[in-house]
Scaffold this active site. Structure first.
Site, mmCIF file in Angstrom:
data_model
loop_
_atom_site.group_PDB
_atom_site.id
_atom_site.type_symbol
_atom_site.label_atom_id
_atom_site.label_comp_id
_atom_site.label_asym_id
_atom_site.label_seq_id
_atom_site.Cartn_x
_atom_site.Cartn_y
_atom_site.Cartn_z
ATOM 1 N N LYS A 35 0.832 -1.212 0.000
ATOM 2 C CA LYS A 35 0.000 0.000 0.000
ATOM 3 C C LYS A 35 0.863 1.257 0.000
ATOM 4 C CE LYS A 35 -2.078 -1.124 3.828
ATOM 5 N NZ LYS A 35 -1.502 -2.470 4.035
ATOM 6 N N THR A 36 1.830 1.266 0.919
ATOM 7 C CA THR A 36 2.695 2.436 0.996
ATOM 8 C C THR A 36 3.474 2.594 -0.306
ATOM 9 O OG1 THR A 36 2.824 2.083 3.370
ATOM 10 C CG2 THR A 36 4.465 3.549 2.422
ATOM 11 N N ASP A 217 -2.032 7.653 3.494
ATOM 12 C CA ASP A 217 -1.640 6.294 3.913
ATOM 13 C C ASP A 217 -2.307 5.981 5.257
ATOM 14 O OD1 ASP A 217 -0.372 3.857 3.909
ATOM 15 O OD2 ASP A 217 1.661 4.631 4.132
ATOM 16 N N GLU A 218 -2.417 4.710 5.615
ATOM 17 C CA GLU A 218 -2.946 4.265 6.918
ATOM 18 C C GLU A 218 -4.317 4.884 7.209
ATOM 19 O OE1 GLU A 218 -1.273 2.067 8.818
ATOM 20 O OE2 GLU A 218 0.847 2.288 8.310
ATOM 21 N N GLN A 248 -5.921 -3.428 10.516
ATOM 22 C CA GLN A 248 -4.827 -2.843 11.288
ATOM 23 C C GLN A 248 -5.256 -1.573 12.020
ATOM 24 O OE1 GLN A 248 -0.722 -2.953 9.589
ATOM 25 N NE2 GLN A 248 -1.765 -3.596 7.736
ATOM 26 N N ARG A 592 4.779 -7.696 11.082
ATOM 27 C CA ARG A 592 6.010 -6.903 10.921
ATOM 28 C C ARG A 592 7.175 -7.781 10.479
ATOM 29 N NH1 ARG A 592 3.925 -3.210 9.385
ATOM 30 N NH2 ARG A 592 2.065 -4.447 9.604
HETATM 31 P P1 ATP Z 1 1.652 -2.229 6.050
HETATM 32 O O1 ATP Z 1 0.230 -2.674 6.018
HETATM 33 O O2 ATP Z 1 2.441 -2.967 7.071
HETATM 34 O O3 ATP Z 1 1.787 -0.742 6.114
HETATM 35 P P2 ATP Z 1 2.045 -2.035 3.186
HETATM 36 O O4 ATP Z 1 0.835 -2.626 2.541
HETATM 37 O O5 ATP Z 1 2.148 -0.567 3.225
HETATM 38 O O6 ATP Z 1 2.281 -2.692 4.630
HETATM 39 P P3 ATP Z 1 4.621 -1.897 1.936
HETATM 40 O O7 ATP Z 1 5.365 -1.491 3.152
HETATM 41 O O8 ATP Z 1 4.332 -0.900 0.892
HETATM 42 O O9 ATP Z 1 3.278 -2.630 2.390
HETATM 43 O O10 ATP Z 1 5.342 -3.131 1.257
HETATM 44 C C1 ATP Z 1 5.762 -4.266 2.010
HETATM 45 C C2 ATP Z 1 7.042 -4.834 1.421
HETATM 46 O O11 ATP Z 1 6.765 -5.451 0.162
HETATM 47 C C3 ATP Z 1 8.074 -3.777 1.153
HETATM 48 O O12 ATP Z 1 9.339 -4.287 1.457
HETATM 49 C C4 ATP Z 1 7.910 -3.505 -0.332
HETATM 50 O O13 ATP Z 1 9.082 -3.013 -0.913
HETATM 51 C C5 ATP Z 1 7.547 -4.882 -0.880
HETATM 52 N N1 ATP Z 1 6.722 -4.818 -2.113
HETATM 53 C C6 ATP Z 1 5.529 -4.222 -2.276
HETATM 54 N N2 ATP Z 1 5.058 -4.395 -3.531
HETATM 55 C C7 ATP Z 1 5.961 -5.139 -4.189
HETATM 56 C C8 ATP Z 1 6.053 -5.662 -5.524
HETATM 57 N N3 ATP Z 1 5.111 -5.467 -6.452
HETATM 58 N N4 ATP Z 1 7.174 -6.390 -5.832
HETATM 59 C C9 ATP Z 1 8.131 -6.597 -4.913
HETATM 60 N N5 ATP Z 1 8.103 -6.142 -3.653
HETATM 61 C C10 ATP Z 1 7.035 -5.413 -3.285
HETATM 62 MG MG MG Z 2 2.292 0.763 4.830
#
Ligand code: ATP
Ligand code: MG
Length: 700
Positions: A35-36, A217-218, A248, A592
């Site tokens: 997402k981020t 975000d979030e 979350q 995490r």
């Molecule tokens: P959270 O809910 O904990 O905030 P999130 O959904 O924001 O998580 P991110 O932090 O954006 O997730 O990504 C999680 C991990 O996965 C990061 O290390 C990111 O670089 C990797 N990632 C995300 N998308 C891809 C992709 N398409 N290919 C490879 N790696 C990815």
């Molecule tokens: Mg995130």
């Protein structure tokens, strides 16, 4: 789909999210699904592929730390530093610097943190002759915060008045004093911003025109006021993308309003929803456990829950480790980190706890084992008493209406004014400290008068020089008020640390002098600093609460203190909605971890009165029974705990000897080269030579 280098490395759904502009967009997705990443890439896409100037994009993150990280990433990709990537509070503070005059403040307003607000509440209670013992300032602060965040504060106040006597008077006096101090509290920043936008169509239009696109975000942890602020800024346009994970949502206790995300479409008609379900962060085993925990969620979250999947390998077993007491628990974690650290950096480890008191033993164990560590959160630098003492002089110099800073500077160090004297000064304070002091002067004897005179002289100097040379001013204050002597007297145990903090403050001020930032900007940033801000990038093990770990990821995660009453917290036992929030918090904790996850608990823990009492296993562990491997390091596992003994498979004679073929859980097979005490030097097939505690080796 378009070919664009910014889209490389994104999956199809993520690409779709970056490319969607026809309507408001909600990305609903589980932990670690990117997402981020979508937000960061969408900012880059807007700038690089669509030609929108970076200063016309507003991106809101949950923490300053996240904002900093996002800024860095965008800057790296675009070569330009974004100005409008920030938290809601920082945005509101910036907005008010432009518009505060509309609500009768001048633009030099100060921001009161929790501590300042509580001081003011105490003053209000005194002014109203109310007994602090009967009406606790902490409680009052919560009420005031609730009142401010209500859609209709008046109505809520009426309702509250039935159960909380005097609350109306307290609230009104607090608001009046705050305004007289030219100060906003944390809630005000957002509430007042919304009010200005609502009541002034031309300002609203100006701010709507300022941004071509808004990203958040979030989103699951936004409150009602933040949601309103966005609605106002977006207006009837389609220019918004929010991302979040209802599973979350862990801040309802602080006013987060999950309906913001659950019912997003209601307020932003025509919203497109994109779901991301592929997790890129964790191994399959970790993810399965996370899914098992969250699938037990009840109520309104249920319908929006997503099941994550991954293409990553199964990975290592999740370990559930029972230890005999809290010291053993901490020492197990330390030993484990020591052992694993030969293959990976210290910064890849995090120890997460539900409550911050649990960090003390962990900290001790890290020290005993010479493991570099850092407690993230705790008291923030700018909340430390000594830093606030000195800054109060600077804050007052910029804003003569600031009562909290006035009282703090006048009484630190004490100038012989006493409780009664302070009462007099308080009652003479309308909206300017100099007036208040002048009026109160006849009340004091000669000795106090002359120390007040010294204070006035000092303040003259501060006012004259604060903006030009704040670091010099701090040195001057430090000497004039004999602050080092004061610290020695007040804090005999750690006064040296405190002096070091003042030195650090001087360094920070010298930096802002060089950077061209104004003192006002600096003070604003310091009042908005947060727990995650001191998260260093240095090579240290991080110890923090689960709340502070939001959005972060680590190779190896330990979740400690998995006992009923701690995680979940005791307060949630008779409140099902709170218990649900604890469950989500547990989900956040598990997710995490990237590669390795250890869950630990102590069978006995010292509680109040320093008595060790038997604990009860966290009820959440039932839900992941099949996903974890239990171990116990102690010989007498109590029947209440189903844990299997840890390392029962040591060689029968209990000895590991040179020349023996052994197996290690992580490093695999190896041969023992030598044994000294409890440590064996082992040459591993795949990992080379390492020194390992013999309890962790198994004879092959
Ligand atoms: P959270 O809910 O904990 O905030 P999130 O959904 O924001 O998580 P991110 O932090 O954006 O997730 O990504 C999680 C991990 O996965 C990061 O290390 C990111 O670089 C990797 N990632 C995300 N998308 C891809 C992709 N398409 N290919 C490879 N790696 C990815
Ligand atoms: Mg995130």
């Amino acid at each position: 789909m378009l070919r664009d280098p910014i889209l490389d490395g994104l999956n199809d759904r993520q690409k779709e999210a970056v490319l969607h502009f026809e309507s408001p967009l909600l990305v609903l997705a589980g932990a670690g699904s990117g997402k981020t990443k979508v937000i960061t890439h969408k900012i880059m896409y807007l700038v690089k592929s669509l030609g929108i100037p970076i200063h016309r994009i507003l991106a809101i993150t949950f923490t300053n730390k996240a904002a900093e990280e996002m800024k860095e990433r965008v800057e790296k990709a675009l070569g330009e530093r974004p100005q409008w990537v920030m938290t809601f509070h920082s945005f509101a503070a910036k907005f008010l610097r432009f518009e505060a005059e509309k609500v009768g403040y001048d633009r030099n307003f100060v921001i009161y943190d929790e501590d300042d607000s509580k001081k003011l509440i105490k003053k209000v209670l005194k002014d109203l002759n109310l007994n602090e013992e009967l009406i606790k300032p902490d409680k009052v602060k919560d009420y005031i915060s609730k009142i401010k965040q209500e859609d209709n504060p008046e109505e809520y106040l009426d309702l509250l008045s039935f159960s909380v006597p005097h609350i109306r008077n307290i609230y009104e006096k607090y608001e009046e004093d705050l305004k007289n101090s030219n100060a906003f509290d944390f809630d005000d920043l957002l509430v007042k911003s919304v009010k200005i936008l609502k009541n002034n169509p031309e300002i609203l239009q100006r701010w709507q025109n300022k941004f071509d696109y808004i990203l958040v975000d979030e989103y699951q942890d936004t409150n009602k006021v933040q949601h309103q602020l966005l609605k106002l800024l977006v207006g009837s346009r389609n220019t918004i993308t929010v991302v979040g994970d209802p599973a979350q949502c862990i801040y309802t206790w602080r006013g987060a309003h999950p309906e913001n995300i659950l019912d997003f479409e209601k307020d932003f008609p025509g919203t497109k929803i994109i779901k991301l379900e592929r997790n890129y962060r964790s191994t399959k085993k970790i993810l399965d456990a996370a899914n098992a925990v969250i699938s037990k969620s009840k109520g309104k979250w249920k319908s929006k829950l997503l099941t994550l999947w991954t293409e990553k390998e199964e990975g290592e077993e999740i370990r559930l480790v029972a230890l005999s007491n809290e010291k053993e628990e901490a020492s197990f974690i330390a030993r484990k980190i020591k052992e694993l650290s030969s293959a990976t950096d210290y910064k890849d480890f995090a120890i997460l706890v539900r409550m911050s008191f649990l960090t003390r033993n962990l900290e001790e164990a890290m020290m005993l084992n010479s493991i570099p560590y850092q407690i993230v959160g705790g008291l923030k630098f700018y909340e430390r008493a000594e830093v606030k003492d000195i800054l109060s002089y600077l804050r007052l110099a910029l804003n003569p209406k600031d009562y909290a800073s006035f009282e703090r500077s006048l009484t630190t160090p004490p100038r012989g004014i006493g409780e009664k004297g302070l009462e007099v000064i308080k009652s003479n304070f309308v909206d300017n400290w100099i007036e208040a002091l002048k009026k109160s002067l006849p009340h004091f004897n000669q000795k106090v008068k002359s120390s007040i005179k010294e204070y006035l002289d000092l303040m003259d100097y501060v006012i004259e020089n604060a903006n030009l040379n704040p670091s010099k001013v701090v040195k001057h204050i430090f000497e004039k008020i004999k602050y080092e002597e004061y610290l020695q007297k007040e804090y005999s145990k750690d006064w040296e640390d405190r002096v070091a903090n003042i030195n650090e403050l001087i360094v920070a001020l010298e930096e802002i002098e060089k950077s061209g930032k104004t003192l006002t900007e600096f003070l604003e940033e310091s009042s908005l600093s947060q727990a995650q801000d001191n998260l260093e990038d240095t090579n240290k093990v991080k110890i923090m609460t689960v709340h502070a770990a939001k959005g972060l990821e680590f190779n190896t995660v330990f979740v400690a203190g998995l006992e009923d009453g701690i995680f979940p917290s005791g307060r949630s036992f008779d409140d099902p909605t709170q218990l649900e929030e604890e469950r989500r918090l547990f989900y956040v904790a598990i997710t995490r971890a990237k590669e390795r996850l250890f869950l630990t608990y102590a069978k006995e823990r010292k509680s109040f009165g320093n008595k060790s009492v038997p604990t009860k296993l966290s009820q959440f562990l039932k839900d992941i029974k099949e996903h974890v491997k239990s171990q116990s390091t102690s010989k007498s596992a109590s029947p209440q705990h189903t844990a299997v003994k840890y390392k029962t498979n040591k060689p029968s004679d209990g000895e590991i000897e040179a020349g023996m073929l052994v197996k290690h859980q992580v490093f695999g097979k190896g041969v023992v080269k030598s044994v000294i005490g409890k440590n064996a030097k082992v040459l591993f097939e795949k990992h080379g030579e390492k020194t390992i505690h013999i309890d962790f080796l198994e004879k092959v």
